[in-house]
Design a protein around this motif. Structure first.
Motif, mmCIF file in Angstrom:
data_model
loop_
_atom_site.group_PDB
_atom_site.id
_atom_site.type_symbol
_atom_site.label_atom_id
_atom_site.label_comp_id
_atom_site.label_asym_id
_atom_site.label_seq_id
_atom_site.Cartn_x
_atom_site.Cartn_y
_atom_site.Cartn_z
ATOM 1 N N GLN A 127 7.721 1.605 5.552
ATOM 2 C CA GLN A 127 8.367 2.167 6.741
ATOM 3 C C GLN A 127 8.528 3.682 6.669
ATOM 4 O O GLN A 127 8.380 4.373 7.682
ATOM 5 N N LEU A 128 8.823 4.213 5.486
ATOM 6 C CA LEU A 128 9.065 5.646 5.375
ATOM 7 C C LEU A 128 7.798 6.461 5.114
ATOM 8 O O LEU A 128 7.795 7.671 5.368
ATOM 9 N N LYS A 129 6.734 5.824 4.625
ATOM 10 C CA LYS A 129 5.559 6.609 4.227
ATOM 11 C C LYS A 129 4.261 6.080 4.821
ATOM 12 O O LYS A 129 3.616 6.752 5.628
ATOM 13 N N PHE A 130 3.862 4.899 4.410
ATOM 14 C CA PHE A 130 2.524 4.434 4.758
ATOM 15 C C PHE A 130 2.373 4.102 6.242
ATOM 16 O O PHE A 130 1.387 4.478 6.869
ATOM 17 N N SER A 131 3.325 3.392 6.806
ATOM 18 C CA SER A 131 3.205 2.975 8.208
ATOM 19 C C SER A 131 3.123 4.152 9.178
ATOM 20 O O SER A 131 2.261 4.155 10.073
ATOM 21 N N PHE A 159 0.849 -1.169 0.000
ATOM 22 C CA PHE A 159 0.000 0.000 0.000
ATOM 23 C C PHE A 159 0.891 1.226 0.000
ATOM 24 O O PHE A 159 0.697 2.153 0.752
ATOM 25 N N SER A 160 1.932 1.261 -0.836
ATOM 26 C CA SER A 160 2.898 2.342 -0.824
ATOM 27 C C SER A 160 2.218 3.658 -1.137
ATOM 28 O O SER A 160 1.396 3.752 -2.031
ATOM 29 N N SER A 161 2.586 4.679 -0.393
ATOM 30 C CA SER A 161 1.940 5.979 -0.533
ATOM 31 C C SER A 161 2.955 7.036 -0.887
ATOM 32 O O SER A 161 3.904 7.264 -0.145
ATOM 33 N N PRO A 162 2.803 7.678 -2.051
ATOM 34 C CA PRO A 162 3.758 8.688 -2.449
ATOM 35 C C PRO A 162 3.527 10.033 -1.804
ATOM 36 O O PRO A 162 4.159 11.009 -2.159
ATOM 37 N N GLN A 198 14.429 6.161 19.520
ATOM 38 C CA GLN A 198 13.600 4.994 19.238
ATOM 39 C C GLN A 198 12.725 5.237 18.019
ATOM 40 O O GLN A 198 12.605 4.378 17.145
ATOM 41 N N GLN A 199 12.107 6.408 17.944
ATOM 42 C CA GLN A 199 11.223 6.680 16.810
ATOM 43 C C GLN A 199 12.023 6.885 15.539
ATOM 44 O O GLN A 199 11.559 6.566 14.453
ATOM 45 N N GLN A 200 13.241 7.398 15.652
ATOM 46 C CA GLN A 200 14.056 7.580 14.453
ATOM 47 C C GLN A 200 14.415 6.247 13.839
ATOM 48 O O GLN A 200 14.553 6.111 12.626
ATOM 49 N N GLN A 201 14.552 5.198 14.682
ATOM 50 C CA GLN A 201 14.883 3.875 14.152
ATOM 51 C C GLN A 201 13.697 3.279 13.402
ATOM 52 O O GLN A 201 13.869 2.549 12.435
ATOM 53 N N ILE A 202 12.482 3.558 13.867
ATOM 54 C CA ILE A 202 11.298 3.013 13.206
ATOM 55 C C ILE A 202 10.938 3.819 11.968
ATOM 56 O O ILE A 202 10.660 3.286 10.905
ATOM 57 N N PHE A 203 10.931 5.164 12.081
ATOM 58 C CA PHE A 203 10.552 6.034 10.984
ATOM 59 C C PHE A 203 11.684 7.016 10.691
ATOM 60 O O PHE A 203 11.606 8.198 11.008
ATOM 61 N N PRO A 204 12.817 6.568 10.108
ATOM 62 C CA PRO A 204 13.979 7.428 9.928
ATOM 63 C C PRO A 204 13.753 8.597 9.004
ATOM 64 O O PRO A 204 14.359 9.643 9.154
#
Length: 279
Positions: free
Chosen positions: A168-172, A20-23, A54-60
């Protein structure tokens, strides 16, 4: 009207076997904000720093975007941004710390875990097909060296393009941020009932966000139908990549949600793409 359209999405989502990639873009704060609980002036700075790490590791990507621009672009609107996603289900402002009342936690959990369930359901359906070339069943032709190399490269490609870049970078982060904007006391009933679709931005979002979400959903369903027509072993190879991408996405959604739940801080720098509040 919106909730009727969202119900249509349920049928499409149940047939998804891809990402479900989101641009859509990410909100870009003007400065790195120091997050601390409201009314508590004695927060340990080391704890704050560890929380941001911690959040930077999940959503860098969200943290990297902090230093690139002072403006946020989302859904066609250009506006100055503050710390974390600053909209609520009713168009108001969120505190820097999340309101983690029991009802809010249940609502956000339903939104985020519902999306994860959709992904897990697709993984379970596609995994046997992806593993078929390695089974000992009669009539299964082993992969050639070229096909095996294609299998591995496809998995790596989907891990990066779909799992990391798309999820990881957009949709999540978007799913997690929007799930925490659902307020049981003030949100309409259909927002609570369809919280997973709401969290995906399929309704009650900016016009741009809804267009992107629906186009990606319909486009993925079309691609899935095309992949099903591919011959052995190429369908199996593509499905293997899909499993990797969806698994990455599921982990990033659940991981990001748990981090926000434990820290009380929404994904940093993520715009939940809420519609403008009507006067």
């Amino acid at each position: 009207m919106h909730h009727h359209a969202a119900l249509v999405g349920v049928a499409l989502l149940n047939n998804l076997a891809s990402g479900f990639s989101s641009p859509a873009s990410i909100s870009l704060p003007t400065q790195m904000a120091v997050f601390q609980r409201v009314g508590n002036s004695s927060v340990n700075n080391n704890v704050i720093f560890q929380t941001k790490q911690q959040q930077q590791q999940i959503f860098p990507s969200a943290t990297a975007a902090h230093q690139s621009s002072p403006l946020a672009v989302r859904g066609g609107a250009l506006r100055a941004s503050t710390a974390i996603g600053s909209s609520t289900d009713n168009g108001g402002s969120l505190e820097k710390d999340l309101n983690l009342s029991f009802g809010n936690i249940l609502a956000s959990l339903w939104g985020a875990s519902g999306v994860a369930y959709i992904l897990i359901k697709a993984i379970v359906r596609v995994l046997p097909i992806a593993l078929e070339p390695f089974s000992k069943a009669d009539g299964i032709v082993p992969l050639t060296n070229f096909q095996l190399s294609s299998y591995i490269l496809t998995c790596l490609f989907f891990a990066y393009a779909e799992g990391y870049k798309g999820f990881q970078l957009k949709f999540s982060p978007l799913v997690v941020a929007r799930s925490f904007t659902i307020q049981p006391k003030t949100s309409p009933f259909h927002h609570l009932l369809l919280a997973p679709l709401y969290s995906m931005g399929l309704f009650h979002a900016t016009k741009k966000r809804m267009i992107v979400s629906w186009c990606v959903t319909i486009g993925v369903a079309t691609i899935v139908a095309a992949v099903k027509r591919m011959p052995y072993p190429w369908r199996n190879i593509v499905d293997a990549g899909v499993v990797i991408g969806l698994s990455w996405g599921t982990i990033s959604i659940l991981g990001g949600y748990i981090i926000s739940l434990l820290t009380g801080i929404a994904p940093i720098g993520v715009d939940p793409a809420m519609p403008e509040k009507k006067e």
